[in-house]
Write an enzyme that holds these catalytic residues in place. Sequence first.
Site, PDB file in Angstrom:
ATOM      1  N   ASP A 114       0.812  -1.228   0.000  1.00 28.56           N
ATOM      2  CA  ASP A 114       0.000   0.000   0.000  1.00 28.56           C
ATOM      3  C   ASP A 114       0.837   1.267   0.000  1.00 28.56           C
ATOM      4  O   ASP A 114       0.432   2.296   0.550  1.00 28.56           O
ATOM      5  CB  ASP A 114      -0.967   0.027   1.208  1.00 28.56           C
ATOM      6  CG  ASP A 114      -1.797  -1.224   1.293  1.00 28.56           C
ATOM      7  OD1 ASP A 114      -2.237  -1.695   0.236  1.00 28.56           O
ATOM      8  OD2 ASP A 114      -1.983  -1.744   2.403  1.00 28.56           O
ATOM      9  N   GLY A 138      -3.912  -4.211  -4.614  1.00 24.16           N
ATOM     10  CA  GLY A 138      -4.902  -3.229  -5.045  1.00 24.16           C
ATOM     11  C   GLY A 138      -4.142  -1.980  -5.444  1.00 24.16           C
ATOM     12  O   GLY A 138      -3.680  -1.244  -4.595  1.00 24.16           O
ATOM     13  N   HIS A 139      -3.918  -1.808  -6.743  1.00 25.31           N
ATOM     14  CA  HIS A 139      -3.133  -0.663  -7.198  1.00 25.31           C
ATOM     15  C   HIS A 139      -4.075   0.440  -7.706  1.00 25.31           C
ATOM     16  O   HIS A 139      -4.772   0.269  -8.695  1.00 25.31           O
ATOM     17  CB  HIS A 139      -2.140  -1.105  -8.283  1.00 25.31           C
ATOM     18  CG  HIS A 139      -1.052  -1.987  -7.731  1.00 25.31           C
ATOM     19  ND1 HIS A 139      -0.194  -2.711  -8.517  1.00 25.31           N
ATOM     20  CD2 HIS A 139      -0.695  -2.250  -6.455  1.00 25.31           C
ATOM     21  CE1 HIS A 139       0.654  -3.369  -7.729  1.00 25.31           C
ATOM     22  NE2 HIS A 139       0.357  -3.117  -6.481  1.00 25.31           N
ATOM     23  N   GLN A 167       2.486  -5.854  -3.174  1.00 26.38           N
ATOM     24  CA  GLN A 167       2.767  -5.911  -1.727  1.00 26.38           C
ATOM     25  C   GLN A 167       4.094  -5.196  -1.417  1.00 26.38           C
ATOM     26  O   GLN A 167       4.483  -4.325  -2.167  1.00 26.38           O
ATOM     27  CB  GLN A 167       2.781  -7.355  -1.207  1.00 26.38           C
ATOM     28  CG  GLN A 167       1.414  -8.035  -1.206  1.00 26.38           C
ATOM     29  CD  GLN A 167       1.034  -8.635  -2.539  1.00 26.38           C
ATOM     30  OE1 GLN A 167       1.845  -9.291  -3.170  1.00 26.38           O
ATOM     31  NE2 GLN A 167      -0.177  -8.427  -2.967  1.00 26.38           N
TER      32      GLN A 167
HETATM   33  P1  IMP Z   1      -2.476 -12.757   1.554  1.00 27.45           P
HETATM   34  O1  IMP Z   1      -1.476 -12.183   0.625  1.00 27.45           O
HETATM   35  O2  IMP Z   1      -3.911 -12.532   1.121  1.00 27.45           O
HETATM   36  O3  IMP Z   1      -2.201 -14.192   1.882  1.00 27.45           O
HETATM   37  O4  IMP Z   1      -2.364 -11.977   2.962  1.00 27.45           O
HETATM   38  C1  IMP Z   1      -1.218 -12.078   3.794  1.00 27.45           C
HETATM   39  C2  IMP Z   1      -0.888 -10.743   4.450  1.00 27.45           C
HETATM   40  O5  IMP Z   1      -0.462  -9.830   3.465  1.00 27.45           O
HETATM   41  C3  IMP Z   1      -2.073 -10.077   5.157  1.00 27.45           C
HETATM   42  O6  IMP Z   1      -1.603  -9.368   6.273  1.00 27.45           O
HETATM   43  C4  IMP Z   1      -2.590  -9.092   4.115  1.00 27.45           C
HETATM   44  O7  IMP Z   1      -3.279  -8.005   4.699  1.00 27.45           O
HETATM   45  C5  IMP Z   1      -1.270  -8.654   3.486  1.00 27.45           C
HETATM   46  N1  IMP Z   1      -1.422  -8.180   2.104  1.00 27.45           N
HETATM   47  C6  IMP Z   1      -1.576  -8.929   0.994  1.00 27.45           C
HETATM   48  N2  IMP Z   1      -1.639  -8.153  -0.099  1.00 27.45           N
HETATM   49  C7  IMP Z   1      -1.503  -6.894   0.326  1.00 27.45           C
HETATM   50  C8  IMP Z   1      -1.449  -5.631  -0.347  1.00 27.45           C
HETATM   51  O8  IMP Z   1      -1.519  -5.519  -1.572  1.00 27.45           O
HETATM   52  N3  IMP Z   1      -1.282  -4.537   0.455  1.00 27.45           N
HETATM   53  C9  IMP Z   1      -1.158  -4.632   1.806  1.00 27.45           C
HETATM   54  N4  IMP Z   1      -1.199  -5.774   2.464  1.00 27.45           N
HETATM   55  C10 IMP Z   1      -1.367  -6.901   1.735  1.00 27.45           C
END
Ligand code: IMP
Length: 424
Positions: A13, A40-41, A223
């Site tokens: 983010d 989410g870009h 991420q």
């Molecule tokens: P997952 O990637 O859905 O398995 O989530 C694992 C962790 O990564 C969680 O804490 C999510 O909130 C975080 N996470 C995954 N994708 C994003 C992103 O694009 N932005 C911020 N946090 C993310």
Amino acid sequence: MAVTAVVGCQWGDEGKGKVVDILSARADVVARYQGGPNAGHTVVVAGDQTILHQIPSGILHDRTVCCLGNGVVIDPHTFFQEMEELTDRGISVKNRLWISPQAHVIMPYHRAIDEASEAAAGNRKIGTTGRGIGPAYTDKYNRTGMRVADLLAPDFEERFHRAIEAKNRILVELYKASPLDERLVLEEFLRFREQLKPFAKDVSVVIYDAIRNKKNVILEGAQGTLLDIDHGTYPYVTSSNPTAGMAATGTGIGPRHIDQVLGVFKAYTTRVGNGPFPTEIMGDLQTSFREWGGEYGATTGRSRRCGWLDLVIAKYAARINSLDGWIITKLDVLSHLDEIKVCTSYKYKGQIIEHFPSESWILKAVEPVYVTVKGWSKDISGIREYGQLPVNCRNYLDYITEFTGVKINMVSVGPDRDAVIQFR
Ligand code: IMP
């Protein structure tokens, strides 16, 4: 520009979508190298907002070719939904959006297992996005995954039957959840198989040809560094490698082809989901930060936890990603403050720690050591030149460069595409 990797340097983010969109104006190819629809870009053009989850942000420039590399996991549902939204906005993806046949597919059972395992974990849950990311990567590394190539293969139905049978047993017997309807899922994926066919292409070759022809390529990370499965705050991480090393592996190019690595870093810190966060702010100020910065997840809508700038993290990210430059985002959000805290080290059991610790029990217990700097208390969102920024704001930026030894390439001062200050 040549080949540039753009990586998130906090917990995601950081504003990579906007950054990649801006850099894409001069890019011929933009490729995502890991992650999936958990990202989410957000890109804002003339006040009009587009949120992309899987398709690279470069797609908003009509001459840019976009690729999803082998390191990505793809959910066909979200992929086609996103494509439809783009088409509705008059953006054509025809002959300029490619998916690596080696990329893995997120199947409905991956989502179901993600949700069921999080529910079963109670207060030990990770707080995933529920998009099936972990289970899809688990299957990849267990060598039981479904790649795009497998979806297109003649024995797909046989593979699919074996997979869903095994996953339904996990859902029912382990998690006491409902099984998926094999026939319905198969029908849906037979449709996806036809729809995906025209997009499958060897992305490694597309990028290699672009490099040989001296084109500009962007490798777009999703991420951030602290969500990296190896270098992040394990187990509160995602299941892929957002760090720069993966930019080569996840697209199928050699690491020496990457000319520069840019690190995207928010002027303060946020985190979604669970896990340690040393500079987290508690109470009313956290709520104010959230409102000023619009800190709600672009994928899940969840509130983001907010905290002060953490330069221990910045130094760590600079080392892990071999950064050539910073792109500092959301600097304008700090304009609301008279005084700003910056974390320069941690204290653990009376000892100062300069380096980001990999032990989760230490990170959980550290106390941030802050310096307090003067704010600028002035709206900076209309400024486009470094020299026009208030002196305290310049001092803040200079401090980041001095502390990390990495120069700043660009600063973002508002959500819109043109709200940036480029450094020469
Ligand atoms: P997952 O990637 O859905 O398995 O989530 C694992 C962790 O990564 C969680 O804490 C999510 O909130 C975080 N996470 C995954 N994708 C994003 C992103 O694009 N932005 C911020 N946090 C993310």
